[in-house]
Design a protein around this motif. Structure first.
Motif, PDB file in Angstrom:
ATOM      1  N   MET A 145       0.930  -1.044  -0.009  1.00  0.00           N
ATOM      2  CA  MET A 145      -0.033  -0.093   0.031  1.00  0.00           C
ATOM      3  C   MET A 145       0.830   1.385   0.024  1.00  0.00           C
ATOM      4  SD  MET A 145      -2.872  -1.101   0.008  1.00  0.00           S
ATOM      5  CE  MET A 145      -4.169   0.444   0.736  1.00  0.00           C
ATOM      6  N   ILE A 146       1.990   1.050  -0.052  1.00  0.00           N
ATOM      7  CA  ILE A 146       2.837   2.391   0.326  1.00  0.00           C
ATOM      8  C   ILE A 146       3.614   2.587  -0.909  1.00  0.00           C
ATOM      9  CG2 ILE A 146       3.714   1.823   2.713  1.00  0.00           C
ATOM     10  CD1 ILE A 146       6.219   1.184   1.972  1.00  0.00           C
ATOM     11  N   PRO A 147       3.822   3.907  -1.401  1.00  0.00           N
ATOM     12  CA  PRO A 147       4.706   4.084  -2.680  1.00  0.00           C
ATOM     13  C   PRO A 147       6.067   3.462  -2.608  1.00  0.00           C
ATOM     14  CG  PRO A 147       3.412   6.126  -1.670  1.00  0.00           C
ATOM     15  CD  PRO A 147       3.541   5.012  -0.679  1.00  0.00           C
ATOM     16  N   VAL A 148       6.505   3.453  -3.607  1.00  0.00           N
ATOM     17  CA  VAL A 148       7.964   2.706  -3.765  1.00  0.00           C
ATOM     18  C   VAL A 148       8.902   3.527  -3.097  1.00  0.00           C
ATOM     19  CG1 VAL A 148       9.566   1.977  -5.345  1.00  0.00           C
ATOM     20  CG2 VAL A 148       7.070   1.914  -5.925  1.00  0.00           C
ATOM     21  N   PRO A 149       9.526   2.803  -2.296  1.00  0.00           N
ATOM     22  CA  PRO A 149      10.722   3.642  -1.331  1.00  0.00           C
ATOM     23  C   PRO A 149      11.945   3.844  -2.153  1.00  0.00           C
ATOM     24  CG  PRO A 149      10.510   1.330  -0.628  1.00  0.00           C
ATOM     25  CD  PRO A 149       9.500   1.504  -1.826  1.00  0.00           C
ATOM     26  N   ASP A 150      12.648   4.751  -1.733  1.00  0.00           N
ATOM     27  CA  ASP A 150      14.060   4.841  -2.345  1.00  0.00           C
ATOM     28  C   ASP A 150      15.021   4.058  -1.860  1.00  0.00           C
ATOM     29  OD1 ASP A 150      13.634   7.965  -3.838  1.00  0.00           O
ATOM     30  OD2 ASP A 150      12.494   8.000  -1.941  1.00  0.00           O
ATOM     31  N   ALA A 151      14.810   3.387  -0.678  1.00  0.00           N
ATOM     32  CA  ALA A 151      15.786   2.361  -0.035  1.00  0.00           C
ATOM     33  C   ALA A 151      15.130   1.665   1.203  1.00  0.00           C
ATOM     34  CB  ALA A 151      17.051   2.919   0.465  1.00  0.00           C
ATOM     35  N   VAL A 152      15.431   0.391   1.157  1.00  0.00           N
ATOM     36  CA  VAL A 152      15.490  -0.542   2.101  1.00  0.00           C
ATOM     37  C   VAL A 152      16.420  -0.819   2.921  1.00  0.00           C
ATOM     38  CG1 VAL A 152      14.155  -2.651   2.773  1.00  0.00           C
ATOM     39  CG2 VAL A 152      13.253  -1.639   0.671  1.00  0.00           C
ATOM     40  N   LEU A 153      16.405  -0.944   4.282  1.00  0.00           N
ATOM     41  CA  LEU A 153      17.175  -1.007   5.134  1.00  0.00           C
ATOM     42  C   LEU A 153      17.002  -2.240   6.027  1.00  0.00           C
ATOM     43  CD1 LEU A 153      18.035   2.758   6.478  1.00  0.00           C
ATOM     44  CD2 LEU A 153      19.318   1.557   4.389  1.00  0.00           C
ATOM     45  N   VAL A 154      18.177  -3.061   6.184  1.00  0.00           N
ATOM     46  CA  VAL A 154      17.888  -4.278   7.069  1.00  0.00           C
ATOM     47  C   VAL A 154      18.906  -4.290   8.142  1.00  0.00           C
ATOM     48  CG1 VAL A 154      17.999  -6.834   7.105  1.00  0.00           C
ATOM     49  CG2 VAL A 154      17.040  -5.500   5.329  1.00  0.00           C
ATOM     50  N   SER A 155      18.461  -4.205   9.680  1.00  0.00           N
ATOM     51  CA  SER A 155      19.419  -4.104  10.610  1.00  0.00           C
ATOM     52  C   SER A 155      20.169  -5.487  10.857  1.00  0.00           C
ATOM     53  CB  SER A 155      18.747  -3.586  11.790  1.00  0.00           C
ATOM     54  OG  SER A 155      17.814  -4.748  12.531  1.00  0.00           O
ATOM     55  N   HIS A 156      19.536  -6.476  10.737  1.00  0.00           N
ATOM     56  CA  HIS A 156      20.414  -7.747  10.839  1.00  0.00           C
ATOM     57  C   HIS A 156      19.362  -8.898  10.314  1.00  0.00           C
ATOM     58  CE1 HIS A 156      17.808  -7.501  14.683  1.00  0.00           C
ATOM     59  NE2 HIS A 156      17.804  -8.853  14.602  1.00  0.00           N
ATOM     60  N   SER A 157      19.684 -10.088  10.240  1.00  0.00           N
ATOM     61  CA  SER A 157      18.860 -11.166   9.153  1.00  0.00           C
ATOM     62  C   SER A 157      18.097 -12.034  10.272  1.00  0.00           C
ATOM     63  CB  SER A 157      19.834 -11.819   8.671  1.00  0.00           C
ATOM     64  OG  SER A 157      20.470 -11.080   7.744  1.00  0.00           O
ATOM     65  N   HIS A 158      17.766 -11.991  11.582  1.00  0.00           N
ATOM     66  CA  HIS A 158      16.560 -12.448  12.254  1.00  0.00           C
ATOM     67  C   HIS A 158      15.462 -12.441  11.309  1.00  0.00           C
ATOM     68  CE1 HIS A 158      18.931 -12.398  16.363  1.00  0.00           C
ATOM     69  NE2 HIS A 158      19.180 -13.787  15.598  1.00  0.00           N
ATOM     70  N   HIS A 159      14.459 -13.511  11.438  1.00  0.00           N
ATOM     71  CA  HIS A 159      13.388 -13.679  10.747  1.00  0.00           C
ATOM     72  C   HIS A 159      12.519 -12.302  10.792  1.00  0.00           C
ATOM     73  CE1 HIS A 159      10.927 -14.917  13.869  1.00  0.00           C
ATOM     74  NE2 HIS A 159       9.739 -14.951  13.120  1.00  0.00           N
ATOM     75  N   ASP A 160      12.271 -11.896  12.315  1.00  0.00           N
ATOM     76  CA  ASP A 160      11.424 -10.812  12.386  1.00  0.00           C
ATOM     77  C   ASP A 160      12.202  -9.333  11.856  1.00  0.00           C
ATOM     78  OD1 ASP A 160      13.385 -11.238  14.577  1.00  0.00           O
ATOM     79  OD2 ASP A 160      12.391  -9.994  15.721  1.00  0.00           O
ATOM     80  N   HIS A 161      12.947  -9.382  10.917  1.00  0.00           N
ATOM     81  CA  HIS A 161      13.526  -8.328  10.386  1.00  0.00           C
ATOM     82  C   HIS A 161      13.721  -8.342   8.822  1.00  0.00           C
ATOM     83  CE1 HIS A 161      14.553  -6.146  14.147  1.00  0.00           C
ATOM     84  NE2 HIS A 161      14.553  -7.343  14.815  1.00  0.00           N
TER      85      HIS A 161
END
Ligand SMILES: [Zn+2]
Length: 366
Positions: free
Chosen positions: A104-120
């Motif tokens: 539902m959100i407009p296309v973002p300019d970037a996606v940031l992942v803090s770490h790779s646990h499944h809840d992130h």
């Protein structure tokens, strides 16, 4: 009852009352000296054409660490996880949840992942593979383990848009969009906040080579490298600096896990659960960042889809919100002279999109 017995009973009761009053501490007041706790109706999202759309910072929260940080048409999304389910095996992204939130959100300019646990990260591929996001060539930044984990979906086009953050962090992105917004993102290497007081963190390994299959069980989602991010959005004379403190850690041990002293911070998005497992948190982190606004994060349950339930597992409260908010108040109230920047702390409800596409439970900061 005889008079002597009444006196004896009265004295025993008085002794008991005095003992209880001296020994047992009751719950603390919601607000401490120097602070007022205010409630108000949450904001609706602003859309293009709305007054002050270009000059208002908007913060959407889809639960856990998943925030949309938006100034006008500049947008950064953090930790794409909206599925809200905890299984040990056969962990899969829920397409309906993704459609109702990140769809539902407009296309973002970037996606940031803090770490790779499944809840992130569980919904990262589902988000990144949406047609408008492919067309927009949306980049994703995370540790090498994050890039290696996402390789498991074997989606070559998405993989070209997944970038490994340099090991020690640094500036990841600095660009001005055709609409005149400048976006600057800096990563700060940190460690995962411990899951218990003894310092233990679940699934705290690295993913050292590209996965050959879609991750399936909870131990496939090792934390990997961990980062905090500073997101700077500006247009003309309007600018907002947002610190995503998804993984606070002992600042004596990892002093470079946050921006240097003196960096202007308008908003700090701060992890709520496990706060009391991190030495000095939140007091020392607030004293260093001095944010104008604090937004608490990751305190909803992600075990099931229940937007009104706080995070607890087997009934154990991992958030302890009264203690955390009192600890934060203490910083604001006791360091008024040194920390005059502070304006508000926000404890948000989860953002919901309404039938007309409008959003409620959005934080707006002018
Ligand atoms: Zn984690």
């Amino acid at each position: 009852m005889r008079q002597e017995n009444r006196i004896t009973l009265f004295m025993a009761l008085a002794g008991l009352v005095a003992m209880l009053a001296a020994c047992a501490h009751g719950p603390r007041m919601p607000a401490m000296d120097g602070v007022v706790v205010e409630l108000r109706r949450s904001d609706k999202g602003l859309s293009r054409g709305d007054f002050s759309y270009d000059s208002t910072l908007q913060l959407y929260w889809f639960g856990s660490g998943c925030h949309l940080i938006q100034l006008g048409d500049a947008r950064v999304l953090t930790d794409p996880f909206v599925t809200n389910e905890l299984k040990l095996i056969a962990l899969r992204s829920n397409p309906e949840r993704v459609e109702a939130t990140l769809g539902m959100i407009p296309v973002p300019d970037a996606v940031l992942v803090s770490h790779s646990h499944h809840d992130h990260i569980l919904d990262a591929h589902a988000a990144m593979s949406q047609d408008p996001w492919r067309a927009g060539r949306v980049p994703l930044y995370g540790g090498m383990s994050c890039k290696n984990l996402l390789a498991g979906w074997k989606d070559a086009e998405v993989n070209t848009r997944c970038h490994a953050v340099p090991k020690q962090g640094g500036v990841l992105l600095e660009r001005t969009t055709p609409k005149g917004y400048t976006i600057r993102i800096t990563a700060y290497r940190t460690k995962h906040s411990p899951h218990c007081k003894c310092g233990f963190t679940l699934a705290n390994g690295m993913i050292r080579s590209p996965r050959q299959s879609i991750p399936n069980d909870i131990l496939d989602f090792q934390a990997g490298e961990v980062y905090n991010y500073l997101v700077e959005l500006s247009r003309g004379r309007v600018s907002f600096n947002v610190m995503c403190l998804g993984n606070p850690y002992d600042l004596v041990e990892v002093p470079d896990s946050m921006p240097r002293v003196g960096t202007r911070i308008d908003v700090a998005i701060m992890l709520a659960p496990t706060a009391d497992n991190v030495r000095g948190y939140p007091e020392e982190h607030l004293a260093r960042l001095k944010p104008r606004h604090v937004v608490l994060s990751h305190f909803n349950t992600f075990v099931r889809e229940d937007p009104d339930e706080q995070l607890a597992i087997l009934g154990i409260d991992f958030v302890k919100m009264p203690q955390l908010t009192r600890d934060m108040q203490a910083t604001f109230a006791r360091t008024e002279r040194e920390y005059s920047e502070f304006e508000k702390m926000h404890i948000p409800a989860i953002t919901v999109f309404e039938e007309n596409g409008g959003a409620r439970n959005v934080i707006r900061i002018p």
